[in-house]
Enzyme design. Structure first.
Site, PDB file in Angstrom:
ATOM      1  N   GLY A 209     -18.347 -14.003  55.829  1.00 38.10           N
ATOM      2  CA  GLY A 209     -17.518 -15.196  56.044  1.00 38.10           C
ATOM      3  C   GLY A 209     -16.582 -15.430  54.874  1.00 38.10           C
TER       4      GLY A 209
ATOM      5  CG  ASP B 245     -20.699 -11.110  65.930  1.00 42.87           C
ATOM      6  OD1 ASP B 245     -21.627 -11.715  65.357  1.00 42.87           O
ATOM      7  OD2 ASP B 245     -20.189 -11.522  66.989  1.00 42.87           O
TER       8      ASP B 245
ATOM      9  CG  PHE C 140     -21.110 -26.956  67.901  1.00 41.14           C
ATOM     10  CD1 PHE C 140     -22.065 -27.624  68.646  1.00 41.14           C
ATOM     11  CD2 PHE C 140     -20.976 -25.591  68.076  1.00 41.14           C
ATOM     12  CE1 PHE C 140     -22.863 -26.954  69.563  1.00 41.14           C
ATOM     13  CE2 PHE C 140     -21.772 -24.909  68.985  1.00 41.14           C
ATOM     14  CZ  PHE C 140     -22.720 -25.592  69.731  1.00 41.14           C
TER      15      PHE C 140
ATOM     16  CE1 TYR D  81     -27.922 -28.735  58.846  1.00 44.50           C
ATOM     17  CE2 TYR D  81     -26.166 -30.199  58.134  1.00 44.50           C
ATOM     18  CZ  TYR D  81     -26.590 -29.066  58.801  1.00 44.50           C
ATOM     19  OH  TYR D  81     -25.687 -28.256  59.432  1.00 44.50           O
TER      20      TYR D  81
ATOM     21  CE  LYS E 213     -26.167 -23.130  57.139  1.00 47.77           C
ATOM     22  NZ  LYS E 213     -25.391 -22.102  56.430  1.00 47.77           N
TER      23      LYS E 213
ATOM     24  N   PRO F 216     -25.128 -26.729  49.726  1.00 48.83           N
ATOM     25  CG  PRO F 216     -23.304 -25.448  50.404  1.00 48.83           C
ATOM     26  CD  PRO F 216     -24.783 -25.601  50.613  1.00 48.83           C
ATOM     27  N   GLY F 217     -23.517 -29.931  49.590  1.00 46.03           N
ATOM     28  CA  GLY F 217     -23.202 -31.163  50.310  1.00 46.03           C
ATOM     29  C   GLY F 217     -21.806 -30.992  50.894  1.00 46.03           C
ATOM     30  N   PRO F 218     -21.196 -32.075  51.359  1.00 48.61           N
ATOM     31  CG  PRO F 218     -20.569 -34.245  51.838  1.00 48.61           C
ATOM     32  CD  PRO F 218     -21.716 -33.436  51.345  1.00 48.61           C
TER      33      PRO F 218
ATOM     34  NE  ARG G  53     -16.132 -24.235  64.830  1.00 49.02           N
ATOM     35  CZ  ARG G  53     -15.164 -23.577  64.202  1.00 49.02           C
ATOM     36  NH1 ARG G  53     -14.902 -23.830  62.937  1.00 49.02           N
ATOM     37  NH2 ARG G  53     -14.461 -22.663  64.842  1.00 49.02           N
TER      38      ARG G  53
HETATM   39  C1  LIG Z   1     -21.171 -32.169  55.763  1.00 54.53           C
HETATM   40  C2  LIG Z   1     -22.394 -31.712  55.050  1.00 54.53           C
HETATM   41  C3  LIG Z   1     -23.240 -30.710  55.732  1.00 54.53           C
HETATM   42  C4  LIG Z   1     -22.431 -29.648  56.343  1.00 54.53           C
HETATM   43  C5  LIG Z   1     -22.968 -28.525  56.786  1.00 54.53           C
HETATM   44  C6  LIG Z   1     -22.149 -27.498  57.335  1.00 54.53           C
HETATM   45  C7  LIG Z   1     -22.676 -26.437  57.874  1.00 54.53           C
HETATM   46  C8  LIG Z   1     -21.874 -25.403  58.515  1.00 54.53           C
HETATM   47  O1  LIG Z   1     -22.422 -24.435  58.935  1.00 54.53           O
HETATM   48  S1  LIG Z   1     -20.184 -25.577  58.629  1.00 54.53           S
HETATM   49  C9  LIG Z   1     -19.572 -24.034  59.252  1.00 54.53           C
HETATM   50  C10 LIG Z   1     -18.701 -24.296  60.379  1.00 54.53           C
HETATM   51  N1  LIG Z   1     -17.959 -23.114  60.728  1.00 54.53           N
HETATM   52  C11 LIG Z   1     -18.066 -22.534  61.908  1.00 54.53           C
HETATM   53  O2  LIG Z   1     -18.775 -22.975  62.794  1.00 54.53           O
HETATM   54  C12 LIG Z   1     -17.224 -21.309  62.090  1.00 54.53           C
HETATM   55  C13 LIG Z   1     -17.660 -20.429  63.210  1.00 54.53           C
HETATM   56  N2  LIG Z   1     -17.808 -21.148  64.460  1.00 54.53           N
HETATM   57  C14 LIG Z   1     -17.441 -20.642  65.687  1.00 54.53           C
HETATM   58  O3  LIG Z   1     -16.942 -19.543  65.802  1.00 54.53           O
HETATM   59  C15 LIG Z   1     -17.726 -21.463  66.926  1.00 54.53           C
HETATM   60  O4  LIG Z   1     -17.640 -22.826  66.622  1.00 54.53           O
HETATM   61  C16 LIG Z   1     -19.149 -21.150  67.505  1.00 54.53           C
HETATM   62  C17 LIG Z   1     -20.250 -21.478  66.517  1.00 54.53           C
HETATM   63  C18 LIG Z   1     -19.323 -21.981  68.789  1.00 54.53           C
HETATM   64  C19 LIG Z   1     -19.299 -19.678  67.872  1.00 54.53           C
HETATM   65  O5  LIG Z   1     -18.208 -19.216  68.617  1.00 54.53           O
HETATM   66  P1  LIG Z   1     -18.471 -18.208  69.876  1.00 54.53           P
HETATM   67  O6  LIG Z   1     -17.098 -17.861  70.380  1.00 54.53           O
HETATM   68  O7  LIG Z   1     -19.377 -17.146  69.537  1.00 54.53           O
HETATM   69  O8  LIG Z   1     -19.236 -19.135  70.894  1.00 54.53           O
HETATM   70  P2  LIG Z   1     -18.761 -19.841  72.264  1.00 54.53           P
HETATM   71  O9  LIG Z   1     -18.794 -18.792  73.326  1.00 54.53           O
HETATM   72  O10 LIG Z   1     -17.514 -20.617  72.088  1.00 54.53           O
HETATM   73  O11 LIG Z   1     -19.964 -20.854  72.481  1.00 54.53           O
HETATM   74  C20 LIG Z   1     -21.307 -20.411  72.574  1.00 54.53           C
HETATM   75  C21 LIG Z   1     -22.105 -21.489  73.285  1.00 54.53           C
HETATM   76  O12 LIG Z   1     -22.052 -22.694  72.513  1.00 54.53           O
HETATM   77  C22 LIG Z   1     -21.511 -23.762  73.336  1.00 54.53           C
HETATM   78  N3  LIG Z   1     -20.693 -24.651  72.509  1.00 54.53           N
HETATM   79  C23 LIG Z   1     -19.637 -24.302  71.751  1.00 54.53           C
HETATM   80  N4  LIG Z   1     -19.123 -25.379  71.153  1.00 54.53           N
HETATM   81  C24 LIG Z   1     -19.870 -26.446  71.561  1.00 54.53           C
HETATM   82  C25 LIG Z   1     -19.814 -27.843  71.285  1.00 54.53           C
HETATM   83  N5  LIG Z   1     -18.907 -28.360  70.448  1.00 54.53           N
HETATM   84  N6  LIG Z   1     -20.738 -28.630  71.860  1.00 54.53           N
HETATM   85  C26 LIG Z   1     -21.683 -28.124  72.691  1.00 54.53           C
HETATM   86  N7  LIG Z   1     -21.792 -26.786  72.986  1.00 54.53           N
HETATM   87  C27 LIG Z   1     -20.871 -25.979  72.436  1.00 54.53           C
HETATM   88  C28 LIG Z   1     -20.662 -23.032  74.359  1.00 54.53           C
HETATM   89  O13 LIG Z   1     -20.411 -23.872  75.481  1.00 54.53           O
HETATM   90  C29 LIG Z   1     -21.518 -21.806  74.647  1.00 54.53           C
HETATM   91  O14 LIG Z   1     -22.590 -22.142  75.470  1.00 54.53           O
HETATM   92  P3  LIG Z   1     -22.550 -21.835  77.070  1.00 54.53           P
HETATM   93  O15 LIG Z   1     -21.416 -22.652  77.624  1.00 54.53           O
HETATM   94  O16 LIG Z   1     -23.883 -22.278  77.585  1.00 54.53           O
HETATM   95  O17 LIG Z   1     -22.310 -20.365  77.222  1.00 54.53           O
HETATM   96  N1  LIG Z   2     -18.073 -27.123  54.053  1.00 52.99           N
HETATM   97  C1  LIG Z   2     -19.182 -27.837  53.947  1.00 52.99           C
HETATM   98  O1  LIG Z   2     -19.143 -29.063  53.800  1.00 52.99           O
HETATM   99  C2  LIG Z   2     -20.500 -27.167  53.979  1.00 52.99           C
HETATM  100  C3  LIG Z   2     -20.642 -25.829  54.267  1.00 52.99           C
HETATM  101  N2  LIG Z   2     -21.887 -25.268  54.238  1.00 52.99           N
HETATM  102  C4  LIG Z   2     -22.052 -23.838  54.444  1.00 52.99           C
HETATM  103  O2  LIG Z   2     -21.066 -23.149  53.725  1.00 52.99           O
HETATM  104  C5  LIG Z   2     -20.785 -21.918  54.358  1.00 52.99           C
HETATM  105  C6  LIG Z   2     -19.301 -21.770  54.565  1.00 52.99           C
HETATM  106  O3  LIG Z   2     -18.827 -22.783  55.441  1.00 52.99           O
HETATM  107  P1  LIG Z   2     -17.303 -23.261  55.414  1.00 52.99           P
HETATM  108  O4  LIG Z   2     -16.539 -22.437  54.470  1.00 52.99           O
HETATM  109  O5  LIG Z   2     -17.293 -24.713  55.265  1.00 52.99           O
HETATM  110  O6  LIG Z   2     -16.843 -22.964  56.932  1.00 52.99           O
HETATM  111  P2  LIG Z   2     -15.997 -21.777  57.564  1.00 52.99           P
HETATM  112  O7  LIG Z   2     -15.989 -22.020  59.007  1.00 52.99           O
HETATM  113  O8  LIG Z   2     -14.706 -21.637  56.852  1.00 52.99           O
HETATM  114  O9  LIG Z   2     -16.850 -20.489  57.229  1.00 52.99           O
HETATM  115  C7  LIG Z   2     -17.714 -19.852  58.128  1.00 52.99           C
HETATM  116  C8  LIG Z   2     -17.426 -18.369  58.084  1.00 52.99           C
HETATM  117  O10 LIG Z   2     -18.408 -17.677  58.852  1.00 52.99           O
HETATM  118  C9  LIG Z   2     -17.779 -16.640  59.559  1.00 52.99           C
HETATM  119  N3  LIG Z   2     -18.552 -16.339  60.758  1.00 52.99           N
HETATM  120  C10 LIG Z   2     -18.860 -17.189  61.776  1.00 52.99           C
HETATM  121  N4  LIG Z   2     -19.541 -16.538  62.726  1.00 52.99           N
HETATM  122  C11 LIG Z   2     -19.685 -15.266  62.292  1.00 52.99           C
HETATM  123  C12 LIG Z   2     -20.299 -14.115  62.838  1.00 52.99           C
HETATM  124  N5  LIG Z   2     -20.909 -14.146  64.026  1.00 52.99           N
HETATM  125  N6  LIG Z   2     -20.273 -12.968  62.119  1.00 52.99           N
HETATM  126  C13 LIG Z   2     -19.652 -12.918  60.919  1.00 52.99           C
HETATM  127  N7  LIG Z   2     -19.058 -13.980  60.354  1.00 52.99           N
HETATM  128  C14 LIG Z   2     -19.069 -15.140  61.043  1.00 52.99           C
HETATM  129  C15 LIG Z   2     -16.384 -17.160  59.904  1.00 52.99           C
HETATM  130  O11 LIG Z   2     -15.443 -16.092  60.044  1.00 52.99           O
HETATM  131  P3  LIG Z   2     -14.997 -15.492  61.470  1.00 52.99           P
HETATM  132  O12 LIG Z   2     -14.612 -16.635  62.327  1.00 52.99           O
HETATM  133  O13 LIG Z   2     -13.908 -14.543  61.099  1.00 52.99           O
HETATM  134  O14 LIG Z   2     -16.197 -14.750  62.000  1.00 52.99           O
HETATM  135  C16 LIG Z   2     -16.059 -18.017  58.679  1.00 52.99           C
HETATM  136  O15 LIG Z   2     -15.323 -17.270  57.744  1.00 52.99           O
HETATM  137  C17 LIG Z   2     -21.595 -21.912  55.649  1.00 52.99           C
HETATM  138  O16 LIG Z   2     -22.817 -21.230  55.425  1.00 52.99           O
HETATM  139  C18 LIG Z   2     -21.885 -23.373  55.870  1.00 52.99           C
HETATM  140  O17 LIG Z   2     -23.048 -23.563  56.613  1.00 52.99           O
HETATM  141  C19 LIG Z   2     -23.005 -25.990  53.973  1.00 52.99           C
HETATM  142  C20 LIG Z   2     -22.915 -27.311  53.713  1.00 52.99           C
HETATM  143  C21 LIG Z   2     -21.661 -28.011  53.672  1.00 52.99           C
END
Ligand SMILES: CCC/C=C/C=C/C(=O)SCCNC(=O)CCNC(=O)[C@H](O)C(C)(C)COP(=O)(O)OP(=O)(O)OC[C@H]1O[C@@H](n2cnc3c(N)ncnc32)[C@H](O)[C@@H]1OP(=O)(O)O
Ligand SMILES: NC(=O)C1=CN([C@@H]2O[C@H](COP(=O)(O)OP(=O)(O)OC[C@H]3O[C@@H](n4cnc5c(N)ncnc54)[C@H](OP(=O)(O)O)[C@@H]3O)[C@@H](O)[C@H]2O)C=CC1
Length: 333
Positions: free
Chosen positions: A64, A115, A147, A197, A212, A238-240, A249
């Site tokens: 990522g 992936d 999400f 969390y 996680k 990390p926090g936010p 998301r």
């Molecule tokens: C603030 C402090 C704490 C913060 C913590 C943060 C933690 C983090 O991890 S932040 C990182 C965020 N970054 C990402 O999520 C980047 C990568 N994300 C994605 O690519 C997509 O969002 C996804 C995770 C959905 C994966 O994409 P992919 O194309 O592989 O999946 P889809 O085919 O789109 O969806 C798969 C199934 O999930 C259902 N779905 C998707 N979005 C939602 C939604 N918003 N709500 C409910 N369900 C959702 C989707 O419908 C698919 O299910 P199904 O329809 O049954 O096939």
């Molecule tokens: N930002 C925040 O406030 C916080 C973030 N975190 C953590 O920090 C990390 C980074 O998040 P952040 O930078 O904010 O969000 P991003 O969405 O920018 O980063 C997520 C990365 O994961 C990659 N990724 C997602 N799915 C796959 C997959 N199937 N295979 C390979 N790579 C994948 C994405 O690239 P691509 O789409 O090209 O696959 C993207 O670069 C995560 O672990 C998140 O949980 C934790 C707490 C707080």
């Protein structure tokens, strides 16, 4: 005399009671004091913390690494001398990031499509890496999916998607590299990026919280098991920190951000550069005695959310005088 004292005490009690009601309104209504100005005490620094060259002759894999925090970690490691490999699904984004960082630091960043949910793709990614750079010294499992969603709305595939990326993806990358490193008798630092969390659990991000927490168990377990192969395993929670990937998301309306800043004792969000410095330190030889560590990096948000009485921060000194009088006035139990 006694009647006069009793009368005064009665009047004080009445004042205290009405002030207490006003205070309750302030605490639970919208008129509570804002805090957040304290951010000026805690300015974020953006430059690399470690001495230049700290990662010379080191190879680092960042999953990522094309966006958000992974990109910032890649930039810092590259600036400090590492040759980096960034891996995720979107090759165009990876290539753009790799070119931008390489041209700024003068150190090569390689982009490899992968992936992490697919163990075969992970194995091919590591083959590619071996051919490009050899096995890595530093592995940062940063890729994630997430999400916000009420749990009753989650489909089985939604659950599987998040847990596959976060838990299985981290496990596939870690096991594939671990086995090859062990075979080659090469030590390495593994770092997993989780979240605060992972420890507490959290509603509305239940697949992410569950996965996680699993990652943390995986890393703590391997810290104990694979030290004998020269491998360290650490975790940053990390926090936010504002990134497009996370905030689009988790906070699509922007309402969460303001409320979050209000409860963070350091009065602000973290920055990508700050977490990049911490990740660089943990992954560096300066931290060679650190293994099995879980480092919360959240400006104090976790403890702020946890403490039963922390909302009392919004009580003013005048209100405290009243509260203290009420408490001192209580006789017996
Ligand atoms: C603030 C402090 C704490 C913060 C913590 C943060 C933690 C983090 O991890 S932040 C990182 C965020 N970054 C990402 O999520 C980047 C990568 N994300 C994605 O690519 C997509 O969002 C996804 C995770 C959905 C994966 O994409 P992919 O194309 O592989 O999946 P889809 O085919 O789109 O969806 C798969 C199934 O999930 C259902 N779905 C998707 N979005 C939602 C939604 N918003 N709500 C409910 N369900 C959702 C989707 O419908 C698919 O299910 P199904 O329809 O049954 O096939
Ligand atoms: N930002 C925040 O406030 C916080 C973030 N975190 C953590 O920090 C990390 C980074 O998040 P952040 O930078 O904010 O969000 P991003 O969405 O920018 O980063 C997520 C990365 O994961 C990659 N990724 C997602 N799915 C796959 C997959 N199937 N295979 C390979 N790579 C994948 C994405 O690239 P691509 O789409 O090209 O696959 C993207 O670069 C995560 O672990 C998140 O949980 C934790 C707490 C707080």
């Amino acid at each position: 005399m006694a009647a006069r004292v009793l009368g005064r005490a009665g009047r004080l009690a009445a004042v205290v009671r009405s002030s207490a009601v006003r205070l309750q309104l302030r605490l639970h209504g919208s008129a509570g004091l804002r805090f957040g100005s304290q951010a000026s005490f805690f300015p974020p620094l953006g430059d690399a913390m470690l001495p230049s060259g700290s990662f010379n002759n080191h190879v680092a894999l960042i999953t990522g690494g094309g966006t958000g925090l992974g990109r910032a970690m890649t930039a810092t490691l590259s600036q400090l001398g590492a040759q980096c490999i960034i891996a995720s699904r979107k090759l165009d984004i990876l290539q753009r990031t790799a070119e931008e960082i390489s041209s700024q630091t003068g150190n090569k960043v390689h982009a490899v499509q992968c992936d992490v949910r697919d163990p075969q793709a992970v194995s091919q990614c590591v083959d590619q890496m071996e051919a490009l750079t050899g096995l890595p010294d530093v592995i940062i499992n940063n890729a994630a999916g997430n999400f916000v969603c009420p749990s009753e709305r989650l489909s089985p595939n939604a659950w599987k998607t998040i847990t596959d990326i976060v838990l299985n993806g981290t496990a596939f990358v870690t096991l594939e590299l671990g086995k090859r490193l062990i075979q080659n008798q090469k030590g390495a630092s593994f770092l997993a990026i989780t979240t605060i969390y992972a420890e507490s659990g959290s509603g509305f991000v239940v697949p992410s919280a569950s996965a996680k927490a699993g990652v943390e168990a995986l890393y703590k377990s391997l810290a104990a098991e694979w030290g004998r192969y020269g491998h360290r395993f650490n975790i940053i929670q990390p926090g936010p920190i504002r990134t497009k990937g996370a905030f689009s998301r988790l906070d699509p309306t922007g309402a969460f951000e303001k409320a979050t800043i209000d409860r963070i004792p350091t009065g602000r969000l973290g920055t990508p550069a700050e977490i990049a410095n911490l990740a660089a330190y943990v992954s560096s030889n300066y931290a060679s005695w650190m293994s099995g560590a879980v480092i919360r990096f959240d400006g104090g948000e976790y403890v702020s959310l946890a403490g039963e009485f922390n909302e009392l921060r919004s009580v003013t000194p005048d209100q405290w005088k009243i509260l203290e009088a009420m408490i001192r006035n209580t006789k017996g139990s």
